[in-house]
Scaffold this motif. Structure first.
Motif, PDB file in Angstrom:
ATOM      1  N   LEU A 231       0.843  -1.200   0.000  1.00  0.00           N
ATOM      2  CA  LEU A 231       0.000   0.000   0.000  1.00  0.00           C
ATOM      3  C   LEU A 231       0.879   1.250   0.000  1.00  0.00           C
ATOM      4  CD1 LEU A 231      -3.095   0.585   0.173  1.00  0.00           C
ATOM      5  CD2 LEU A 231      -2.761   0.865   2.635  1.00  0.00           C
ATOM      6  N   THR A 232       1.921   1.236   0.815  1.00  0.00           N
ATOM      7  CA  THR A 232       2.863   2.358   0.825  1.00  0.00           C
ATOM      8  C   THR A 232       3.490   2.549  -0.550  1.00  0.00           C
ATOM      9  OG1 THR A 232       3.386   2.108   3.181  1.00  0.00           O
ATOM     10  CG2 THR A 232       5.039   3.189   1.806  1.00  0.00           C
ATOM     11  N   GLY A 233       3.923   1.456  -1.157  1.00  0.00           N
ATOM     12  CA  GLY A 233       4.539   1.548  -2.474  1.00  0.00           C
ATOM     13  C   GLY A 233       3.589   2.094  -3.521  1.00  0.00           C
ATOM     14  N   ALA A 234       2.325   1.648  -3.475  1.00  0.00           N
ATOM     15  CA  ALA A 234       1.343   2.112  -4.459  1.00  0.00           C
ATOM     16  C   ALA A 234       1.128   3.614  -4.340  1.00  0.00           C
ATOM     17  CB  ALA A 234       0.023   1.366  -4.275  1.00  0.00           C
ATOM     18  N   PHE A 235       0.974   4.119  -3.120  1.00  0.00           N
ATOM     19  CA  PHE A 235       0.715   5.553  -2.972  1.00  0.00           C
ATOM     20  C   PHE A 235       1.986   6.378  -3.137  1.00  0.00           C
ATOM     21  CE2 PHE A 235      -3.340   4.049  -1.534  1.00  0.00           C
ATOM     22  CZ  PHE A 235      -4.195   5.021  -2.036  1.00  0.00           C
ATOM     23  N   GLY A 236       3.147   5.768  -2.917  1.00  0.00           N
ATOM     24  CA  GLY A 236       4.374   6.450  -3.264  1.00  0.00           C
ATOM     25  C   GLY A 236       4.478   6.677  -4.760  1.00  0.00           C
ATOM     26  N   THR A 237       3.989   5.717  -5.532  1.00  0.00           N
ATOM     27  CA  THR A 237       3.966   5.855  -6.984  1.00  0.00           C
ATOM     28  C   THR A 237       2.894   6.842  -7.432  1.00  0.00           C
ATOM     29  OG1 THR A 237       4.766   3.591  -7.307  1.00  0.00           O
ATOM     30  CG2 THR A 237       3.591   4.606  -9.152  1.00  0.00           C
ATOM     31  N   LEU A 238       1.734   6.797  -6.771  1.00  0.00           N
ATOM     32  CA  LEU A 238       0.608   7.614  -7.218  1.00  0.00           C
ATOM     33  C   LEU A 238       0.735   9.081  -6.824  1.00  0.00           C
ATOM     34  CD1 LEU A 238      -2.412   5.261  -6.407  1.00  0.00           C
ATOM     35  CD2 LEU A 238      -1.347   5.696  -8.625  1.00  0.00           C
ATOM     36  N   ALA A 239       1.316   9.360  -5.663  1.00  0.00           N
ATOM     37  CA  ALA A 239       1.296  10.720  -5.127  1.00  0.00           C
ATOM     38  C   ALA A 239       1.786  11.772  -6.111  1.00  0.00           C
ATOM     39  CB  ALA A 239       2.088  10.783  -3.826  1.00  0.00           C
ATOM     40  N   PRO A 240       2.940  11.588  -6.758  1.00  0.00           N
ATOM     41  CA  PRO A 240       3.405  12.643  -7.662  1.00  0.00           C
ATOM     42  C   PRO A 240       2.628  12.710  -8.976  1.00  0.00           C
ATOM     43  CG  PRO A 240       4.923  10.796  -7.696  1.00  0.00           C
ATOM     44  CD  PRO A 240       3.931  10.508  -6.612  1.00  0.00           C
ATOM     45  N   ARG A 241       1.756  11.727  -9.212  1.00  0.00           N
ATOM     46  CA  ARG A 241       1.037  11.692 -10.492  1.00  0.00           C
ATOM     47  C   ARG A 241      -0.411  12.155 -10.391  1.00  0.00           C
ATOM     48  NH1 ARG A 241       3.289   6.275 -13.540  1.00  0.00           N
ATOM     49  NH2 ARG A 241       5.298   6.187 -12.488  1.00  0.00           N
ATOM     50  N   LEU A 242      -1.002  12.075  -9.190  1.00  0.00           N
ATOM     51  CA  LEU A 242      -2.424  12.382  -9.069  1.00  0.00           C
ATOM     52  C   LEU A 242      -2.763  13.770  -9.592  1.00  0.00           C
ATOM     53  CD1 LEU A 242      -3.388  10.877  -5.590  1.00  0.00           C
ATOM     54  CD2 LEU A 242      -4.344  10.249  -7.813  1.00  0.00           C
ATOM     55  N   GLY A 243      -1.909  14.732  -9.305  1.00  0.00           N
ATOM     56  CA  GLY A 243      -2.193  16.093  -9.734  1.00  0.00           C
ATOM     57  C   GLY A 243      -2.052  16.318 -11.222  1.00  0.00           C
ATOM     58  N   THR A 244      -1.509  15.336 -11.942  1.00  0.00           N
ATOM     59  CA  THR A 244      -1.299  15.499 -13.383  1.00  0.00           C
ATOM     60  C   THR A 244      -2.396  14.844 -14.205  1.00  0.00           C
ATOM     61  OG1 THR A 244       0.004  13.464 -13.687  1.00  0.00           O
ATOM     62  CG2 THR A 244       1.173  15.438 -12.939  1.00  0.00           C
ATOM     63  N   TRP A 245      -3.243  14.018 -13.562  1.00  0.00           N
ATOM     64  CA  TRP A 245      -4.270  13.286 -14.299  1.00  0.00           C
ATOM     65  C   TRP A 245      -5.576  14.069 -14.338  1.00  0.00           C
ATOM     66  CZ3 TRP A 245      -2.859   8.382 -11.150  1.00  0.00           C
ATOM     67  CH2 TRP A 245      -1.811   7.701 -11.791  1.00  0.00           C
ATOM     68  N   THR A 246      -6.280  13.938 -15.428  1.00  0.00           N
ATOM     69  CA  THR A 246      -7.646  14.447 -15.525  1.00  0.00           C
ATOM     70  C   THR A 246      -8.529  13.301 -15.953  1.00  0.00           C
ATOM     71  OG1 THR A 246      -7.335  15.120 -17.840  1.00  0.00           O
ATOM     72  CG2 THR A 246      -6.881  16.770 -16.140  1.00  0.00           C
ATOM     73  N   TRP A 247      -9.792  13.420 -15.659  1.00  0.00           N
ATOM     74  CA  TRP A 247     -10.711  12.335 -16.007  1.00  0.00           C
ATOM     75  C   TRP A 247     -12.133  12.882 -16.022  1.00  0.00           C
ATOM     76  CZ3 TRP A 247      -8.046  12.674 -11.410  1.00  0.00           C
ATOM     77  CH2 TRP A 247      -8.807  12.955 -10.285  1.00  0.00           C
ATOM     78  N   THR A 248     -12.989  12.146 -16.662  1.00  0.00           N
ATOM     79  CA  THR A 248     -14.419  12.410 -16.580  1.00  0.00           C
ATOM     80  C   THR A 248     -15.019  11.271 -15.793  1.00  0.00           C
ATOM     81  OG1 THR A 248     -14.837  11.220 -18.651  1.00  0.00           O
ATOM     82  CG2 THR A 248     -14.464  13.599 -18.786  1.00  0.00           C
ATOM     83  N   SER A 249     -16.193  11.500 -15.229  1.00  0.00           N
ATOM     84  CA  SER A 249     -16.780  10.472 -14.374  1.00  0.00           C
ATOM     85  C   SER A 249     -18.283  10.613 -14.323  1.00  0.00           C
ATOM     86  CB  SER A 249     -16.222  10.569 -12.951  1.00  0.00           C
ATOM     87  OG  SER A 249     -16.658  11.790 -12.357  1.00  0.00           O
ATOM     88  N   ASP A 250     -18.899   9.539 -13.844  1.00  0.00           N
ATOM     89  CA  ASP A 250     -20.324   9.531 -13.511  1.00  0.00           C
ATOM     90  C   ASP A 250     -20.412   9.109 -12.062  1.00  0.00           C
ATOM     91  OD1 ASP A 250     -23.010   9.218 -13.207  1.00  0.00           O
ATOM     92  OD2 ASP A 250     -23.171   7.404 -14.419  1.00  0.00           O
ATOM     93  N   PRO A 251     -20.295  10.065 -11.120  1.00  0.00           N
ATOM     94  CA  PRO A 251     -20.260   9.687  -9.720  1.00  0.00           C
ATOM     95  C   PRO A 251     -21.547   9.050  -9.238  1.00  0.00           C
ATOM     96  CG  PRO A 251     -20.436  12.069  -9.936  1.00  0.00           C
ATOM     97  CD  PRO A 251     -20.164  11.515 -11.313  1.00  0.00           C
ATOM     98  N   GLU A 252     -22.626   9.163 -10.032  1.00  0.00           N
ATOM     99  CA  GLU A 252     -23.886   8.516  -9.657  1.00  0.00           C
ATOM    100  C   GLU A 252     -24.030   7.165 -10.352  1.00  0.00           C
ATOM    101  OE1 GLU A 252     -25.813   9.592  -7.400  1.00  0.00           O
ATOM    102  OE2 GLU A 252     -24.856  11.522  -7.112  1.00  0.00           O
ATOM    103  N   GLY A 253     -22.989   6.728 -11.075  1.00  0.00           N
ATOM    104  CA  GLY A 253     -23.110   5.488 -11.832  1.00  0.00           C
ATOM    105  C   GLY A 253     -23.490   4.318 -10.955  1.00  0.00           C
ATOM    106  N   THR A 254     -24.569   3.634 -11.306  1.00  0.00           N
ATOM    107  CA  THR A 254     -25.046   2.515 -10.518  1.00  0.00           C
ATOM    108  C   THR A 254     -25.415   1.377 -11.437  1.00  0.00           C
ATOM    109  OG1 THR A 254     -27.320   3.295 -10.575  1.00  0.00           O
ATOM    110  CG2 THR A 254     -25.968   4.032  -8.721  1.00  0.00           C
ATOM    111  N   GLY A 255     -25.625   0.232 -10.850  1.00  0.00           N
ATOM    112  CA  GLY A 255     -26.033  -0.928 -11.617  1.00  0.00           C
ATOM    113  C   GLY A 255     -25.892  -2.170 -10.784  1.00  0.00           C
ATOM    114  N   SER A 256     -25.777  -3.289 -11.420  1.00  0.00           N
ATOM    115  CA  SER A 256     -25.585  -4.540 -10.707  1.00  0.00           C
ATOM    116  C   SER A 256     -24.450  -5.287 -11.336  1.00  0.00           C
ATOM    117  CB  SER A 256     -26.862  -5.387 -10.723  1.00  0.00           C
ATOM    118  OG  SER A 256     -27.237  -5.668 -12.049  1.00  0.00           O
ATOM    119  N   ASP A 257     -23.676  -5.986 -10.528  1.00  0.00           N
ATOM    120  CA  ASP A 257     -22.485  -6.669 -11.003  1.00  0.00           C
ATOM    121  C   ASP A 257     -22.850  -8.011 -11.615  1.00  0.00           C
ATOM    122  OD1 ASP A 257     -19.687  -7.072 -11.306  1.00  0.00           O
ATOM    123  OD2 ASP A 257     -19.735  -8.397  -9.573  1.00  0.00           O
TER     124      ASP A 257
END
Length: 257
Positions: A231-257
Motif C-alpha cells: 500500500l505504501t509503495g502504491a501511494f508512493g507511486t501515485l502521489a506525484p502523479r495524481l495532480g497530473t491526471w484528468t478524467w471524466t466520471s459519472d459519480p452517480e453510476g449505478t447498476g448490478s455486477d
C-alpha cells in the motif's frame, strides 16, 4: 487538486501517509468531526498544486460513510471541496485460478465498488436491495483514472466487494464469486466511501493491497505487513502523479455486477 484518502484503521492510514510522504515529508494534523486529517502537499512534476488528506474513519461501511461525509462536508463549507475521494487499505483477494485472480501482496484497483451483502435472504437465495426496488449496490470509479492507476502501480483491475462480515469459508467465497464473477477483492469500507462521495458528486476510487485469500480464515497465512508495504509503495507511486491526471466520471453510476 484536493484528494481525500479514507482508510479504516491507523495502520492503513500510516502506510498511505508513508507513501505520499515520500514526495511530501511534512505532515499537518487537522481536526475534523469524528477524526483527524493527516495533510500532505506533494509537488507534482506538472499540473496544479496537490493537497492530499488522509483519514482513518473506522471499520465497516457505516463508519467509512460517516467519516467521509464529515470530511467532504467540512471541506465544502470551507469552499475547498475535494476533487476525488479514495477508499484505501488492505483486503482479501479472490486468489483462485481464474482470470482476475490476485496474489498476496498485490494491489487491486476497483473498476466497480459493490455492496455484496446489502439486500435480503430469500428462499431462492440472496436478493440485492436493488432487486427489491431500493437504493444502490454499485458505484463506478472514473474509467480513465482506474486505467491510469492500474498502469502506474501494476494493479489488478476488477470488482471490489464491500462486506459487513468478512468471508470465512470456502462456501461463502464461492457464493460471492457466483454472484460477482469479476470480484478481485473484498474489504469493508469502499461502498461507504463511495456512497458519501456520490452524495456530493465527488468521484471515487478504491485501492486495496491484498493481505489474505478470501475463504477459510487462516491467520498464519495472512501477510499484513507485506500488504501494508505494498500500500505504501502504491501511494508512493501515485502521489506525484495524481495532480497530473484528468478524467471524466459519472459519480452517480449505478447498476448490478
Amino acid at each position: 487538486m484536493r484528494v481525500l484518502i479514507v482508510t479504516a484503521v491507523p495502520a492503513e492510514r500510516d502506510a498511505v501517509v508513508r507513501g505520499v510522504g515520500a514526495a511530501a515529508p511534512e505532515v499537518a494534523e487537522l481536526p475534523v468531526p469524528g477524526g483527524v486529517l493527516h495533510r500532505l502537499s506533494p509537488a507534482p512534476p506538472a499540473g496544479p498544486p496537490l493537497t492530499v488528506d488522509v483519514l482513518a474513519a473506522g471499520v465497516g461501511p457505516a463508519a467509512a460513510a460517516a467519516g467521509t461525509a464529515a470530511a467532504l462536508t467540512t471541506a465544502a463549507v470551507a469552499h475547498t471541496p475535494y476533487d476525488l475521494a479514495v477508499s484505501a487499505g488492505i483486503g482479501g483477494g479472490f486468489g483462485t485460478a481464474r482470470p482476475g485472480a490476485v496474489r498476496l501482496g498485490s494491489v487491486v484497483v476497483a473498476d466497480a465498488i459493490v455492496a455484496a451483502d446489502l439486500g435480503a435472504e430469500t428462499p431462492d437465495g440472496f436478493t440485492a436491495v436493488t432487486d427489491l426496488g431500493f437504493g444502490t449496490v454499485e458505484h463506478l470509479p472514473p474509467a480513465p483514472l482506474v486505467a491510469a492507476v492500474a498502469e502506474a502501480t501494476d494493479a489488478v483491475r476488477g470488482t471490489v466487494l464491500t462486506v459487513s462480515t468478512v468471508t470465512g469459508s470456502a462456501e461463502r467465497a464461492a457464493e460471492l464469486l457466483r454472484r460477482h464473477p469479476r470480484a478481485a477483492a473484498e474489504a469493508m469500507e469502499g461502498f461507504g466511501v463511495a456512497e458519501a462521495a456520490a452524495a456530493q458528486s465527488v468521484p471515487v476510487l478504491e485501492v486495496r493491497a491484498v493481505s489474505n485469500a478470501v475463504g477459510p480464515r487462516d491467520r498464519a497465512a495472512w501477510r499484513i505487513r507485506e500488504a501494508l508495504d505494498a500500500l505504501t509503495g502504491a501511494f508512493g507511486t501515485l502521489a506525484p502523479r495524481l495532480g497530473t491526471w484528468t478524467w471524466t466520471s459519472d459519480p452517480e453510476g449505478t447498476g448490478s455486477d
